[in-house]
Design a protein around this motif. Sequence first.
Motif, PDB file in Angstrom:
ATOM      1  N   LEU A   9      50.101  24.721  22.033  1.00 43.93           N
ATOM      2  CA  LEU A   9      50.024  25.761  21.005  1.00 43.93           C
ATOM      3  C   LEU A   9      50.208  27.157  21.591  1.00 43.93           C
ATOM      4  O   LEU A   9      50.061  28.157  20.893  1.00 43.93           O
ATOM      5  N   GLY A  10      50.444  27.235  22.908  1.00 47.76           N
ATOM      6  CA  GLY A  10      50.697  28.542  23.519  1.00 47.76           C
ATOM      7  C   GLY A  10      49.539  29.057  24.358  1.00 47.76           C
ATOM      8  O   GLY A  10      49.596  30.184  24.850  1.00 47.76           O
ATOM      9  N   ALA A  11      48.486  28.263  24.528  1.00 53.17           N
ATOM     10  CA  ALA A  11      47.363  28.722  25.348  1.00 53.17           C
ATOM     11  C   ALA A  11      47.688  28.579  26.831  1.00 53.17           C
ATOM     12  O   ALA A  11      48.483  27.723  27.215  1.00 53.17           O
ATOM     13  N   ARG A  12      47.057  29.443  27.625  1.00 53.69           N
ATOM     14  CA  ARG A  12      47.112  29.269  29.077  1.00 53.69           C
ATOM     15  C   ARG A  12      45.681  28.979  29.511  1.00 53.69           C
ATOM     16  O   ARG A  12      44.782  29.808  29.306  1.00 53.69           O
ATOM     17  N   VAL A  13      45.452  27.795  30.048  1.00 53.26           N
ATOM     18  CA  VAL A  13      44.085  27.375  30.372  1.00 53.26           C
ATOM     19  C   VAL A  13      43.798  27.661  31.842  1.00 53.26           C
ATOM     20  O   VAL A  13      44.572  27.269  32.720  1.00 53.26           O
ATOM     21  N   VAL A  14      42.708  28.370  32.099  1.00 50.89           N
ATOM     22  CA  VAL A  14      42.305  28.718  33.463  1.00 50.89           C
ATOM     23  C   VAL A  14      40.943  28.072  33.724  1.00 50.89           C
ATOM     24  O   VAL A  14      39.970  28.362  33.017  1.00 50.89           O
ATOM     25  N   ALA A  15      40.871  27.199  34.708  1.00 50.25           N
ATOM     26  CA  ALA A  15      39.607  26.530  35.024  1.00 50.25           C
ATOM     27  C   ALA A  15      38.771  27.411  35.945  1.00 50.25           C
ATOM     28  O   ALA A  15      39.297  28.034  36.869  1.00 50.25           O
TER      29      ALA A  15
ATOM     30  N   HIS B  71      25.077  35.602  38.694  1.00 50.06           N
ATOM     31  CA  HIS B  71      25.219  34.326  37.982  1.00 50.06           C
ATOM     32  C   HIS B  71      26.637  33.763  38.037  1.00 50.06           C
ATOM     33  O   HIS B  71      26.915  32.730  37.425  1.00 50.06           O
ATOM     34  N   MET B  72      27.521  34.456  38.755  1.00 46.94           N
ATOM     35  CA  MET B  72      28.932  34.043  38.729  1.00 46.94           C
ATOM     36  C   MET B  72      29.320  33.352  40.031  1.00 46.94           C
ATOM     37  O   MET B  72      28.882  33.736  41.108  1.00 46.94           O
ATOM     38  N   ASP B  73      30.178  32.357  39.910  1.00 49.52           N
ATOM     39  CA  ASP B  73      30.659  31.637  41.090  1.00 49.52           C
ATOM     40  C   ASP B  73      32.002  32.154  41.572  1.00 49.52           C
ATOM     41  O   ASP B  73      32.308  32.058  42.752  1.00 49.52           O
ATOM     42  N   ALA B  74      32.827  32.674  40.650  1.00 50.13           N
ATOM     43  CA  ALA B  74      34.182  33.072  41.050  1.00 50.13           C
ATOM     44  C   ALA B  74      34.626  34.323  40.284  1.00 50.13           C
ATOM     45  O   ALA B  74      35.568  34.280  39.499  1.00 50.13           O
ATOM     46  N   PRO B  75      33.953  35.482  40.545  1.00 49.30           N
ATOM     47  CA  PRO B  75      34.288  36.706  39.797  1.00 49.30           C
ATOM     48  C   PRO B  75      35.754  37.111  39.959  1.00 49.30           C
ATOM     49  O   PRO B  75      36.347  37.690  39.047  1.00 49.30           O
ATOM     50  N   SER B  76      36.365  36.779  41.114  1.00 52.24           N
ATOM     51  CA  SER B  76      37.729  37.263  41.370  1.00 52.24           C
ATOM     52  C   SER B  76      38.766  36.583  40.477  1.00 52.24           C
ATOM     53  O   SER B  76      39.935  36.976  40.463  1.00 52.24           O
ATOM     54  N   LEU B  77      38.365  35.564  39.725  1.00 54.92           N
ATOM     55  CA  LEU B  77      39.328  34.903  38.823  1.00 54.92           C
ATOM     56  C   LEU B  77      39.709  35.777  37.624  1.00 54.92           C
ATOM     57  O   LEU B  77      40.706  35.531  36.964  1.00 54.92           O
ATOM     58  N   PHE B  78      38.870  36.798  37.364  1.00 51.47           N
ATOM     59  CA  PHE B  78      39.101  37.587  36.149  1.00 51.47           C
ATOM     60  C   PHE B  78      39.811  38.887  36.499  1.00 51.47           C
ATOM     61  O   PHE B  78      39.319  39.671  37.312  1.00 51.47           O
TER      62      PHE B  78
END
Length: 258
Positions: A149-155, A182-189
């Motif tokens: 449907l056009g989503a880009r999924v980021v795990a 509380h975050m494990d992977a802040p650099s993903l954003f």
Amino acid sequence: MPSKKALVRRPAPCLAEGLVTHVEREEVDVDRAVRQWEAYTEALRAHGWETVEVDPADDCPDSVFVEDTVVMFRNVALIARSGAESRRAETLGVEEAVASLGCSVNWVWEPGTLDGGDVLKIGDTVYVGRGGRTNAAGVQQVRAAFEPLGARVVAVPVAKVLHLKSAVTALPDGTVVGHIPHMDAPSLFPRFLPVPEPSGAHVVCLGGDKLLMAASAPKTAELFADLGYEPVPVDVGEFEKLEGCVTCLSVRLRDLYA
Ligand SMILES: NC(=O)NCCC[C@H](N)C(=O)O
């Protein structure tokens, strides 16, 4: 088509038996929780949201946390399959509710598990927390359901808190807000703003500059007000004792066809 409906579900009388995983169990005052839930739903209505009550699930202590049972992308509902077996019976009433609103309905199947609290949508990007409630097969099934449907999924890895959205949500401009401890992977954003309080990480965008937030995050509310937003604080203290927050008490349906 733009729509402003929000699914909500009345607290079950056995709410106090809800699950706790990352916090110490504290006694929950169910009458107070019902009053807080009423004020929460009233705040949604006061800002133009039509609340649609899913049939209550009185035997399911965590059923008030309706966000965990379904993920919406446009008009398509993906019915979740919780990593907590005790929560799986909650989906029945939700399936009926979204179907009767004209949504197309899909399901997460075994061996997949997924809680809606692990899914953060920002435009067409769908972040999925892989953690205690959502497994790799669940992430794959979100991809299969929404990427066509056009989503880009980021795990996103989630280990420190219950759900991805226990740690991060997003402002109306897409900036991710989160409490770094509380975050494990802040650099993903790609665009990230740290907030000073754990519950400051939870915002529900009500429309325009208005942000529904927990009353327990006054410093974060000040930070957002200083950035030109209008915080709308609600007391969700009884739900916070069960690792709930403002986001998990509703599912906004913004793209219904009907
Ligand atoms: N999306 C959410 O933040 N859901 C909160 C769920 C709390 C509930 N006691 C649970 O452990 O499943």
